[in-house]
Design a protein around this motif. Structure first.
Motif, short mmCIF file in Angstrom:
data_model
loop_
_atom_site.label_atom_id
_atom_site.label_comp_id
_atom_site.label_asym_id
_atom_site.label_seq_id
_atom_site.Cartn_x
_atom_site.Cartn_y
_atom_site.Cartn_z
N VAL A 200 0.83 -1.22 0.00
CA VAL A 200 0.00 0.00 0.00
C VAL A 200 0.86 1.26 0.00
O VAL A 200 0.52 2.25 -0.64
N ARG A 201 1.97 1.22 0.70
CA ARG A 201 2.76 2.45 0.81
C ARG A 201 3.91 2.54 -0.19
O ARG A 201 4.78 3.42 -0.06
N THR B 46 -5.56 9.60 -2.19
CA THR B 46 -5.01 8.56 -3.05
C THR B 46 -4.68 7.31 -2.25
O THR B 46 -4.93 6.19 -2.70
N THR B 47 -4.13 7.50 -1.06
CA THR B 47 -3.80 6.36 -0.21
C THR B 47 -5.04 5.58 0.19
O THR B 47 -5.07 4.34 0.13
N ARG B 48 -6.09 6.28 0.56
CA ARG B 48 -7.32 5.59 0.95
C ARG B 48 -7.93 4.84 -0.24
O ARG B 48 -8.46 3.74 -0.07
N LYS C 14 -8.53 0.67 -0.66
CA LYS C 14 -9.80 0.10 -1.13
C LYS C 14 -9.59 -0.76 -2.38
O LYS C 14 -10.10 -1.89 -2.46
N ARG C 15 -8.82 -0.24 -3.33
CA ARG C 15 -8.62 -0.95 -4.59
C ARG C 15 -7.86 -2.26 -4.38
O ARG C 15 -8.24 -3.31 -4.93
N LEU C 16 -6.79 -2.24 -3.59
CA LEU C 16 -6.01 -3.45 -3.36
C LEU C 16 -6.82 -4.47 -2.56
O LEU C 16 -6.75 -5.67 -2.83
N ALA C 17 -7.56 -4.00 -1.56
CA ALA C 17 -8.38 -4.92 -0.77
C ALA C 17 -9.41 -5.63 -1.65
O ALA C 17 -9.59 -6.85 -1.56
N GLU C 18 -10.05 -4.89 -2.51
CA GLU C 18 -11.07 -5.48 -3.38
C GLU C 18 -10.45 -6.42 -4.41
O GLU C 18 -11.00 -7.49 -4.69
N TRP D 223 -2.43 9.49 7.79
CA TRP D 223 -3.55 9.55 6.87
C TRP D 223 -4.52 8.38 7.06
O TRP D 223 -5.64 8.41 6.55
N LEU D 224 -4.07 7.34 7.73
CA LEU D 224 -4.86 6.11 7.82
C LEU D 224 -5.78 6.11 9.03
O LEU D 224 -6.62 5.25 9.17
#
Length: 299
Positions: free
Chosen positions: A230-231, A246-248, A252-256, A298-299
């Protein structure tokens, strides 16, 4: 040939063993013996190379290109050997010999200067995630690997100690430790994980377009492994006005895309970013510490 360790390796080992040890002193002789034992022809030492091992591009007696890797015990090379043997080339670089001198690995040659990081960001994340998915398998019976709980337990102790001497990091450390406790209470699965996965750990290959290298294997839930990805390119994220958003979206995109719980991925991303930031501050890399802790916020 004189096996001069790259500056990056010397610096990184100095961070992990600040009181020093004799592995670097013995390294040239160990490399010479490893080459002679296997009748290898040396092409060059890979520079800048890794942070925990000497990587030498070689050819076997029959001309097959290969990589000779030498690592100190604290880098857990025997765990790496066990993991690579279990994966048997599925998504990861292949062992060319299953038993060897302790701390010495002979590996399939990939393209050492071509990592997935060379791709545009969106494509790099997609290819890296696809590679990572192939590594998430059941661990072998009686596995010789650390668990996520064990590894992060050691890290948590170091984080608490640092928070006492650097109170400015204490609030983030508290949040990260609380997230860890909650995540460890009910892990959804136990898989063999790469352990230190990021874009630069995925190299171009011949058998498959992309293969993972350099695992520090651990057994636990998939979200822990994905969290480091993610980072990736954190310096670029920090430089963007929309870096936090963008991080959030990336979480979401990687989790899905990998069927991982989004909140668990967010939690492990937070813990691992704070842990890395605290460690960077402790070993004298203040710029890295600043970037990582801002990202974590940010998380």
């Amino acid at each position: 040939m004189v096996f001069e360790p790259p500056k990056r390796l010397v610096r990184a080992l100095g961070e992990t063993a600040p009181d020093g040890d004799d592995w670097l002193e013995k390294l040239p002789g160990a490399a010479q013996r490893a080459v002679a034992l296997r009748e290898l022809t040396v092409e060059r030492v890979q520079v800048p190379g890794g942070r925990s091992s000497l990587v030498v591009l070689v050819r076997a007696a029959d001309g097959t290109p290969a990589v000779l890797k030498l690592a100190p015990g604290r880098a857990r090379p025997e765990a790496e050997r066990a993991a690579l043997g279990h994966w048997a080339g599925r998504g990861a670089v292949q062992l060319l010999e299953t038993t060897s001198t302790e701390g010495v690995l002979l590996l399939e040659r990939l393209h050492p200067d071509v990592s997935v990081r060379s791709l545009p960001e969106a494509k790099a994340l997609l290819e890296a995630a696809g590679t990572l998915r192939r590594l998430w398998v059941e661990p072998p019976a009686g596995f010789p690997f650390e668990t996520v709980a064990e590894r992060t337990g050691r890290q948590a102790e170091a984080m608490r100690a640092r928070a006492q001497t650097a109170p400015e990091v204490a609030p983030l450390v508290d949040v990260a430790l609380a997230a860890r406790e909650e995540l460890l209470a009910a892990p959804p699965e136990h898989r063999l994980l790469h352990g230190t996965f990021r874009q630069s750990k995925v190299l171009a290959g011949e058998r498959m377009p992309w293969l993972a290298v350099g695992p520090d294997p651990v057994v636990g839930e998939c979200a822990f492994d994905l969290a480091r990805l993610v980072r990736d390119r954190v310096e670029d994220l920090i430089a963007q006005p929309s870096g936090a958003a963008t991080t959030r979206r990336r979480v979401k995109r990687l989790a899905e895309s990998l069927d991982v719980d989004q909140e668990r991925l967010r939690g492990w991303t937070l813990f691992r970013a704070v842990e890395s930031g605290v460690r960077a501050g402790r070993v004298g890399r203040p710029r890295d510490a600043e970037l990582l802790l801002e990202f974590a916020s940010w998380l």
